[in-house]
Design an enzyme around this catalytic site. Structure first.
Site, PDB file in Angstrom:
ATOM      1  N   CYS A  81       0.806  -1.231   0.000  1.00  0.00           N
ATOM      2  CA  CYS A  81       0.000   0.000   0.000  1.00  0.00           C
ATOM      3  C   CYS A  81       0.833   1.274   0.000  1.00  0.00           C
ATOM      4  CB  CYS A  81      -0.941   0.007   1.199  1.00  0.00           C
ATOM      5  SG  CYS A  81      -2.043  -1.424   1.251  1.00  0.00           S
ATOM      6  N   HIS A 213      -2.636   7.842   6.221  1.00  0.00           N
ATOM      7  CA  HIS A 213      -2.879   6.593   5.498  1.00  0.00           C
ATOM      8  C   HIS A 213      -4.331   6.171   5.720  1.00  0.00           C
ATOM      9  CE1 HIS A 213      -1.632   3.049   3.345  1.00  0.00           C
ATOM     10  NE2 HIS A 213      -2.078   2.264   4.299  1.00  0.00           N
ATOM     11  N   HIS A 251      -9.751   2.675  -1.160  1.00  0.00           N
ATOM     12  CA  HIS A 251      -8.307   2.464  -1.055  1.00  0.00           C
ATOM     13  C   HIS A 251      -7.790   1.868  -2.365  1.00  0.00           C
ATOM     14  CE1 HIS A 251      -4.423   1.731   0.379  1.00  0.00           C
ATOM     15  NE2 HIS A 251      -4.626   0.757   1.236  1.00  0.00           N
TER      16      HIS A 251
END
Length: 491
Positions: A81, A213, A251
């Site tokens: 990620c 994040h 995401h």
């Protein structure tokens, strides 16, 4: 898709791709495992030889280098990620070390394979209702998203168009953790943020906003907010604002960091000629140019351009596991707010423990929003693949015709013939009168202005043309050349 957004990023930066052929430009592409390739390998259908070339991850970057003729470093980067933020970090290092003169950082993520989301759900990473409720008491994971993003990073002296200053980046890894490899380390996240501020000589109290994040997981959010509190909130008066673009769009995993940077910059452009000497070393400051994507970066640039920070969605009650939210030290942005930040931090964390922090600097709107009204007729030029495309662009360009930097950018892009753009158009703006012309024309090598002097002239025939600096300089240069030859012959 990477070729498309890469091409657009170059044009948005005021650069014609053809002019960079053979240049030392780097390409850094964020990726994760290909869903399409996984499906292909499970199927019984035999693929042709292009299956290997089309699905090999290294080819994502190499294809861009091949198509545009770039000769700098070309590599794919996968840290889960935090892949796109790692790619930005590597690109910045490569430019600073002289490995390349500029860089494209890109990434694309598509969800095709049903196996992957089922595994993520078993790991309790994804939300049951498809909503990312970052920092909320009801947070239960994130929703997966797709995106394609490319940005162009260049040195300040070479930039023709700029959205933000990429001040510094830092990277580290959690190392061993007794809780397991996917458990986030708040200590290492704190360390990477402190490192950025220390190495760039920026006081943590100068950071006005952090794009976190913020995946909405029960474990990840508390660790990250606590790290932000320890790194950036000591001696701070008032609340530090945080947000997460994942609540707005989901995401996008390997390119999440890129989209964070890009949401702040697609529809408009601002630039400043100001040089930044207040940072440790001026040669290490680079302008970052964005057209579409790398998601967190995108959000911040778009926010700056439009002057509004978008609210976090699905946030009602702060998580009881995050003390900094309960005591007000950190505030989640739950309503649209006027963007006034100067320094912005961007966090990215990979579930294997790779942490990246990026520090951006923005010019104030007062410094960059200066209307411009030329005292001579203004010409806006454009080319495209269709007549409708040219007309649409010229209509949009008229809205920004008082932006001197934008007009200058259009003139830069019109200096050369753009391949596969058969349609040309222009707008002449003369006070209250506007004339638009779009036509399909064959490409011509040269344009000649002919002044015959054989009876076709009239009094004051170049009074308007002489107002244009380029014509004025040309005439004066020719006059000086003729005077030099005359005196040489006379002597």
């Amino acid at each position: 898709k990477l070729l498309e957004v890469g091409y657009e990023a170059l044009f948005d930066a005021g650069v014609i791709p053809k002019s960079l052929q053979g240049s030392n430009i780097g390409v850094f592409v964020a990726f994760t495992d290909s869903d399409a390739f996984s499906i292909t390998k499970r199927s019984k259908q035999r693929t042709n030889l292009y299956g290997a070339l089309g699905n090999e991850s290294s080819m994502l970057a190499n294809r861009l280098s091949y198509t545009f003729g770039f000769t700098g470093p070309s590599l794919g980067i996968n840290t889960s990620c935090s892949s796109s933020s790692t790619a930005i970090h590597e690109a910045l290092l490569s430019i600073r070390m002289g490995l390349c003169d500029a860089a494209i950082v890109a990434g694309a993520h598509c969800n095709f394979d049903h196996v992957v989301p089922s595994m993520f759900h078993e790991l309790e990473l994804t939300s049951v209702d498809g909503k990312c409720k970052a920092f909320d008491a009801a947070a239960d994971g994130y929703a997966r998203a797709e995106a394609a993003v490319a940005i162009y990073i260049s040195k300040l002296r070479d930039s023709k168009r700029a959205y933000a200053t990429l001040v510094h980046t830092a990277i580290n890894n959690d190392g061993y953790k007794k809780e397991g490899i996917t458990f986030p380390s708040g200590v290492q996240q704190e360390n990477v943020m402190r490192k950025v501020c220390e190495e760039s000589s920026v006081d943590p109290l100068e950071v006005d906003y952090v794009e976190a994040h913020g995946t909405g997981t029960k474990v990840g959010d508390p660790q990250e907010i606590h790290a932000i509190f320890r790194a950036l909130c000591e001696r701070r008066h008032g609340s530090l604002l945080v947000g997460s673009v994942k609540t707005n769009m989901g995401h996008s995993e390997p390119i999440a960091g890129l989209f964070l940077i890009l949401i702040s910059a697609v529809n408009q452009f601002r630039s400043s000629a100001k040089s930044y000497y207040g940072v440790t070393c001026n040669k290490n400051i680079h302008r970052i140019l964005v057209l579409i994507g790398l998601c967190g970066l995108s959000k911040m640039i778009l926010s700056h351009i439009n002057g509004i920070l978008p609210a976090n969605l699905h946030y009602s009650n702060p998580s009881p596991d995050i003390p900094a939210l309960l005591d007000g030290s950190i505030q989640v942005l739950n309503k649209n707010l006027k963007f006034k930040a100067k320094y912005v931090g961007i966090n990215s964390t990979g579930f294997g423990g790779t942490n990246v922090h990026i520090l951006l600097k923005f010019d104030s709107h007062e410094e960059i929003a200066k209307p411009w009204k030329p005292n001579i007729p203004l010409i806006l030029l454009c080319s495209g693949r269709t007549e409708q495309a040219v007309q649409h662009f010229l209509d949009k360009a008229l809205i920004q015709c008082q932006d001197q930097h934008f007009v200058r950018l259009l003139h830069e892009l019109s200096r050369e013939t753009i391949p596969r753009h058969p349609y040309r158009g222009f707008v002449v703006i003369n006070f209250e009168k506007i004339e638009t012309h779009v036509d399909k024309a064959e490409a011509k090598e040269f344009v000649w202005f002919i002044f015959t002097g054989l009876g076709s002239q009239w009094v004051g025939m170049i009074n308007d043309l002489i107002k244009f600096d380029v014509f004025n300089r040309s005439i004066r240069n020719k006059q000086q050349e003729r005077n030099h030859v005359y005196y040489k012959q006379a002597g």
